[in-house]
Design a protein around this motif. Structure first.
Motif, PDB file in Angstrom:
ATOM      1  N   ASN A  20       0.812  -1.201   0.000  1.00  0.00           N
ATOM      2  CA  ASN A  20       0.000   0.000   0.000  1.00  0.00           C
ATOM      3  C   ASN A  20       0.852   1.261   0.000  1.00  0.00           C
ATOM      4  O   ASN A  20       0.483   2.246  -0.626  1.00  0.00           O
ATOM      5  CB  ASN A  20      -0.911  -0.005   1.236  1.00  0.00           C
ATOM      6  CG  ASN A  20      -1.952   1.071   1.183  1.00  0.00           C
ATOM      7  OD1 ASN A  20      -2.151   1.699   0.163  1.00  0.00           O
ATOM      8  ND2 ASN A  20      -2.616   1.296   2.293  1.00  0.00           N
ATOM      9  N   LEU A  21       1.976   1.255   0.684  1.00  0.00           N
ATOM     10  CA  LEU A  21       2.805   2.443   0.819  1.00  0.00           C
ATOM     11  C   LEU A  21       3.985   2.394  -0.142  1.00  0.00           C
ATOM     12  O   LEU A  21       4.668   1.393  -0.249  1.00  0.00           O
ATOM     13  CB  LEU A  21       3.351   2.559   2.244  1.00  0.00           C
ATOM     14  CG  LEU A  21       2.331   2.816   3.344  1.00  0.00           C
ATOM     15  CD1 LEU A  21       3.031   2.784   4.678  1.00  0.00           C
ATOM     16  CD2 LEU A  21       1.657   4.142   3.137  1.00  0.00           C
ATOM     17  N   GLU A  25       6.022   7.825   0.168  1.00  0.00           N
ATOM     18  CA  GLU A  25       5.087   7.953   1.279  1.00  0.00           C
ATOM     19  C   GLU A  25       5.738   7.533   2.591  1.00  0.00           C
ATOM     20  O   GLU A  25       5.525   8.166   3.630  1.00  0.00           O
ATOM     21  CB  GLU A  25       3.838   7.120   1.012  1.00  0.00           C
ATOM     22  CG  GLU A  25       3.019   7.637  -0.139  1.00  0.00           C
ATOM     23  CD  GLU A  25       1.953   6.672  -0.591  1.00  0.00           C
ATOM     24  OE1 GLU A  25       2.022   5.469  -0.232  1.00  0.00           O
ATOM     25  OE2 GLU A  25       1.049   7.104  -1.313  1.00  0.00           O
ATOM     26  N   TRP A  69       1.589  11.421   7.140  1.00  0.00           N
ATOM     27  CA  TRP A  69       0.623  10.537   6.476  1.00  0.00           C
ATOM     28  C   TRP A  69      -0.347  11.361   5.625  1.00  0.00           C
ATOM     29  O   TRP A  69      -0.655  11.002   4.498  1.00  0.00           O
ATOM     30  CB  TRP A  69      -0.138   9.735   7.533  1.00  0.00           C
ATOM     31  CG  TRP A  69      -1.140   8.800   6.968  1.00  0.00           C
ATOM     32  CD1 TRP A  69      -2.429   9.079   6.651  1.00  0.00           C
ATOM     33  CD2 TRP A  69      -0.936   7.440   6.595  1.00  0.00           C
ATOM     34  NE1 TRP A  69      -3.036   7.977   6.143  1.00  0.00           N
ATOM     35  CE2 TRP A  69      -2.151   6.953   6.097  1.00  0.00           C
ATOM     36  CE3 TRP A  69       0.149   6.589   6.667  1.00  0.00           C
ATOM     37  CZ2 TRP A  69      -2.300   5.656   5.653  1.00  0.00           C
ATOM     38  CZ3 TRP A  69      -0.010   5.298   6.229  1.00  0.00           C
ATOM     39  CH2 TRP A  69      -1.211   4.837   5.728  1.00  0.00           C
ATOM     40  N   LYS A  73      -0.797  11.004   1.556  1.00  0.00           N
ATOM     41  CA  LYS A  73      -1.980  10.294   1.073  1.00  0.00           C
ATOM     42  C   LYS A  73      -3.097  11.186   0.538  1.00  0.00           C
ATOM     43  O   LYS A  73      -3.923  10.728  -0.239  1.00  0.00           O
ATOM     44  CB  LYS A  73      -2.560   9.429   2.206  1.00  0.00           C
ATOM     45  CG  LYS A  73      -1.744   8.208   2.485  1.00  0.00           C
ATOM     46  CD  LYS A  73      -1.782   7.292   1.305  1.00  0.00           C
ATOM     47  CE  LYS A  73      -1.255   5.922   1.635  1.00  0.00           C
ATOM     48  NZ  LYS A  73      -1.376   5.010   0.535  1.00  0.00           N
ATOM     49  N   THR A  84      -0.900  14.151  -5.245  1.00  0.00           N
ATOM     50  CA  THR A  84      -0.906  14.148  -3.787  1.00  0.00           C
ATOM     51  C   THR A  84      -0.581  15.546  -3.264  1.00  0.00           C
ATOM     52  O   THR A  84      -0.024  16.382  -3.982  1.00  0.00           O
ATOM     53  CB  THR A  84       0.099  13.133  -3.234  1.00  0.00           C
ATOM     54  OG1 THR A  84       1.383  13.437  -3.774  1.00  0.00           O
ATOM     55  CG2 THR A  84      -0.302  11.723  -3.589  1.00  0.00           C
TER      56      THR A  84
END
Length: 107
Positions: A20-21, A25, A69, A73, A84
């Motif tokens: 996911n990351l 990130e 975060w 995100k 982003t």
């Protein structure tokens, strides 16, 4: 009809951890955690607490890690695409520091 090969897009990021990351990130989140840890240590020194009481200063990490975060995100809609928040803010900063003096060469 001809087929034209399209080069691989390097703009997309490959998921790295937890599927996911991405690395970018993770760097934002880790940077926020490191800044929070530095501020927690400064608070620890200013309070003059004992070494075993440093755990009391650790909740300071939470907002900084959360801010990292959020920067990594949060999606922002620009003119014709979605980026982003960190990339949007970096573009904004680069634009502000760019020269805006335009020379008129007409006479």
């Amino acid at each position: 009809m001809r087929d034209y090969p399209v080069p691989y897009s390097t703009r997309e990021e490959i998921p790295f951890i937890f599927n996911n990351l991405s690395i970018r990130e993770m760097l934002w989140i880790g940077g926020g955690a490191i800044i929070g840890f530095i501020i927690a240590v400064i608070l620890f020194v200013l309070l003059g607490a004992r070494l075993q009481d440093i755990i009391l200063c650790m909740p300071v990490l939470i907002p900084f890690t959360g801010a990292g975060w959020y920067l990594a995100k949060k999606k922002v809609e620009e003119d014709d695409n979605i980026v982003t928040l960190d990339r949007h803010l970096l573009k904004k900063i680069k634009y502000r520091f760019r020269s805006h003096k335009y020379v008129n060469y007409r006479k």
